[in-house]
Design an enzyme around this catalytic site. Sequence first.
Site, PDB file in Angstrom:
ATOM      1  N   HIS A  17       0.840  -1.206   0.000  1.00 60.70           N
ATOM      2  CA  HIS A  17       0.000   0.000   0.000  1.00 60.70           C
ATOM      3  C   HIS A  17       0.873   1.254   0.000  1.00 60.70           C
ATOM      4  O   HIS A  17       0.600   2.213  -0.722  1.00 60.70           O
ATOM      5  CB  HIS A  17      -0.882   0.057   1.262  1.00 60.70           C
ATOM      6  CG  HIS A  17      -1.878  -1.045   1.389  1.00 60.70           C
ATOM      7  ND1 HIS A  17      -1.970  -1.840   2.502  1.00 60.70           N
ATOM      8  CD2 HIS A  17      -2.860  -1.457   0.545  1.00 60.70           C
ATOM      9  CE1 HIS A  17      -2.961  -2.703   2.344  1.00 60.70           C
ATOM     10  NE2 HIS A  17      -3.511  -2.501   1.162  1.00 60.70           N
ATOM     11  N   LYS A  41     -17.247  -6.379   7.595  1.00 63.36           N
ATOM     12  CA  LYS A  41     -16.053  -7.104   7.139  1.00 63.36           C
ATOM     13  C   LYS A  41     -15.248  -7.662   8.314  1.00 63.36           C
ATOM     14  O   LYS A  41     -14.233  -8.315   8.106  1.00 63.36           O
ATOM     15  CB  LYS A  41     -15.163  -6.164   6.309  1.00 63.36           C
ATOM     16  CG  LYS A  41     -15.419  -6.224   4.810  1.00 63.36           C
ATOM     17  CD  LYS A  41     -14.261  -5.599   4.048  1.00 63.36           C
ATOM     18  CE  LYS A  41     -14.286  -5.922   2.580  1.00 63.36           C
ATOM     19  NZ  LYS A  41     -13.139  -5.317   1.862  1.00 63.36           N
ATOM     20  N   ARG A  90      -1.970  -5.993  -8.485  1.00 62.29           N
ATOM     21  CA  ARG A  90      -0.815  -6.851  -8.187  1.00 62.29           C
ATOM     22  C   ARG A  90      -0.615  -7.903  -9.277  1.00 62.29           C
ATOM     23  O   ARG A  90       0.458  -8.085  -9.813  1.00 62.29           O
ATOM     24  CB  ARG A  90      -1.009  -7.570  -6.841  1.00 62.29           C
ATOM     25  CG  ARG A  90      -0.804  -6.672  -5.663  1.00 62.29           C
ATOM     26  CD  ARG A  90      -1.271  -7.334  -4.406  1.00 62.29           C
ATOM     27  NE  ARG A  90      -2.684  -7.668  -4.522  1.00 62.29           N
ATOM     28  CZ  ARG A  90      -3.452  -8.053  -3.522  1.00 62.29           C
ATOM     29  NH1 ARG A  90      -2.951  -8.189  -2.324  1.00 62.29           N
ATOM     30  NH2 ARG A  90      -4.728  -8.318  -3.714  1.00 62.29           N
ATOM     31  N   SER A 128      -2.805  -7.703   2.864  1.00 66.23           N
ATOM     32  CA  SER A 128      -3.115  -7.574   4.293  1.00 66.23           C
ATOM     33  C   SER A 128      -3.593  -8.912   4.846  1.00 66.23           C
ATOM     34  O   SER A 128      -3.331  -9.247   6.001  1.00 66.23           O
ATOM     35  CB  SER A 128      -4.216  -6.528   4.507  1.00 66.23           C
ATOM     36  OG  SER A 128      -3.782  -5.279   4.081  1.00 66.23           O
TER      37      SER A 128
END
Length: 167
Positions: A17, A41, A90, A128
């Site tokens: 990030h 979430k 990515r 993450s």
Amino acid sequence: MLRAIYPGSFDPVTYGHLDIIRRSCKIVDELVVGVLNNNAKMPLFSVEERVKMLQEVTKDLKNVKIVPFHGLLIDFAREMDAYVVIRGLRAITDFEYELQMSQTNHKLEPDLETMFLTTSIEYSYLSSTTVREIATYGGDVSQFVPEEVRIALKEKMKTKGVYNKYE
Ligand code: PNS
């Protein structure tokens, strides 16, 4: 003046990030890092904790501000008066979700454009989710996150009875 939003969950912020943040703030005049506040979430870190970590790791960047948001990204973008969204790509696996999200946002708000930066190769594997998983089992995350985040993860894991095996 070009103001862009870099939205995400940042649970927690990783070097991947940070790479996108540093590169984006060279392109735009002002970068708003939008931190999603979505308890559905079930994040590891509260939105306040995620905002604080992002503030610490970007404190040397003068044109970056960290702002929590909830609800739709298009509404947050309007509120911030920003019509460019930046996302990192990515690998090809990111593409389907990112394409769907950018096209949906564009349909909902035709003035909103999404720009993609390809993640630097050294962070292309990083997420993450994997950082949280390594920390959950007491692994060493120091290659993946800044020191402030490593410490915050260690403290968070301690509250869950997990101790880092590598210290
Ligand atoms: O870091 P993440 O979890 O990949 O970020 C996803 C994020 C926060 C960019 C995305 O979930 C989002 O924009 N959520 C806000 C809700 C919204 O606008 N949904 C419609 C977009 S398809």
